[in-house]
Design an enzyme around this catalytic site. Structure first.
Site, PDB file in Angstrom:
ATOM      1  N   ASP A 137      -0.239  -6.317  -0.454  1.00  0.00           N
ATOM      2  CA  ASP A 137       0.647  -7.039   0.434  1.00  0.00           C
ATOM      3  C   ASP A 137       0.399  -8.542   0.322  1.00  0.00           C
ATOM      4  O   ASP A 137      -0.749  -9.009   0.380  1.00  0.00           O
ATOM      5  CB  ASP A 137       0.427  -6.578   1.871  1.00  0.00           C
ATOM      6  CG  ASP A 137       1.286  -7.347   2.857  1.00  0.00           C
ATOM      7  OD1 ASP A 137       2.483  -7.023   2.970  1.00  0.00           O
ATOM      8  OD2 ASP A 137       0.756  -8.260   3.511  1.00  0.00           O
ATOM      9  N   ASP A 155       8.625 -15.264  -4.380  1.00  0.00           N
ATOM     10  CA  ASP A 155       9.694 -14.674  -5.189  1.00  0.00           C
ATOM     11  C   ASP A 155      10.217 -13.393  -4.574  1.00  0.00           C
ATOM     12  O   ASP A 155      10.855 -12.593  -5.245  1.00  0.00           O
ATOM     13  CB  ASP A 155       9.178 -14.416  -6.612  1.00  0.00           C
ATOM     14  CG  ASP A 155      10.264 -13.952  -7.555  1.00  0.00           C
ATOM     15  OD1 ASP A 155      11.423 -14.363  -7.359  1.00  0.00           O
ATOM     16  OD2 ASP A 155       9.963 -13.186  -8.479  1.00  0.00           O
TER      17      ASP A 155
END
Length: 284
Positions: A137, A155
């Site tokens: 994560d 991104d």
């Protein structure tokens, strides 16, 4: 019988692309991933039915999210890419010899596998010797980093799904702490044209504006994005995206691009009136 892949941009608008064949379909822990071969856009990757990128227009997104900050910051050595499992951002970063290390944090291993199989020209960017891959994560990864990066590129393109934590106030604050004192963060800012997308653009700008001393938004025209129009956020601890852009230095690198130019760089920050108004309303 024709086969079309469609994405709803609003309840009243959708984009449809004719498909020649389906190349891949699988469900990961995070998302359903489908890849289609199309005559107009080449291979198209979708996540939960939403177009993430296509062979024909991905270069616009990847060039604009990488070369804009790289033309501004004078000494990028360490970069963090959050998301980026397709490798397109890493590919663009690989053209910069001065970069020493690139951390790519992507939670979905199946996504990376699918991109390596079907988009090797992008995924090869992950094979650069300077790249370290982390399957975890992004927000958790950031919490343990301080004063570590010159550039952070978010991104991730899913502010509502499994990556919603990457668009919170804590995320922007964590990015600020993970950057060096002159660091830059860039991130996708969504499309502001349709009313139902406006709130997410407002929220992202509000949080970044309150976390960084310098905040600007810039634009690109990407055919498969909602309304064909996409925004990026530029948040910096020191450098201004126009005043500190060094066109001469960037051109010396002789990087071949298909969308980005230093002239376009300047123009990309000149936004339509309705977008300026939207952003200024959140700067109070």
């Amino acid at each position: 019988m024709d086969f079309w892949v469609s994405e709803m941009h609003t309840n009243n608008v959708k984009i449809s692309i004719r498909v020649e064949q389906q190349l891949f379909s699988a469900q990961s822990e995070f998302q359903r991933i489908d890849i289609f071969e199309t005559p107009e856009f080449g291979k198209v990757l979708t996540s939960n039915g939403n177009i993430i990128f296509t062979e024909q227009d991905e270069f616009i997104y990847d060039e604009m999210i990488v070369h804009v900050p790289m033309a501004v910051h004078p000494r990028v050595r360490n970069v963090l890419v959050i998301g980026g499992g397709d490798g397109g951002v890493a590919r663009e970063l690989s053209y910069y010899g001065e970069i020493e290390h690139i951390d790519v944090v992507e939670p979905d291993q199946l996504f990376v596998y699918a991109c390596r199989e079907h988009f090797p020209e992008d995924a090869n960017g992950l094979d650069d010797a300077r790249v370290s891959m982390y399957y975890e994560d992004g927000l958790k990864f950031l919490r343990s980093r301080q004063d570590a990066y010159d550039l952070i590129i978010n991104d991730c393109t899913d502010p509502l799904g499994h990556a919603a934590g990457l668009f919170t106030k804590e995320f922007y604050g964590s990015c600020f702490q993970a950057l060096h004192e002159d660091g830059i963060m860039v991130y996708q800012h969504g499309s502001p044209f349709y009313d139902e997308d406006e709130d997410s653009c407002r929220i992202m700008h509000r949080k970044a504006y309150r976390s960084f001393p310098i905040n600007r938004v810039y634009q690109a025209h990407i055919p498969t994005c909602p309304a064909g129009y996409w925004l990026f956020g530029f948040a910096s601890r020191k450098y201004h995206p126009i005043k500190d852009m060094d066109a001469k230095r960037w051109k010396k690198r002789e990087i071949k691009t298909s969308y980005y130019t230093t002239n376009l760089h300047m123009g990309a920050f000149m936004l339509p009136r309705y977008v300026e108004d939207l952003l200024e309303e959140e700067e109070v």
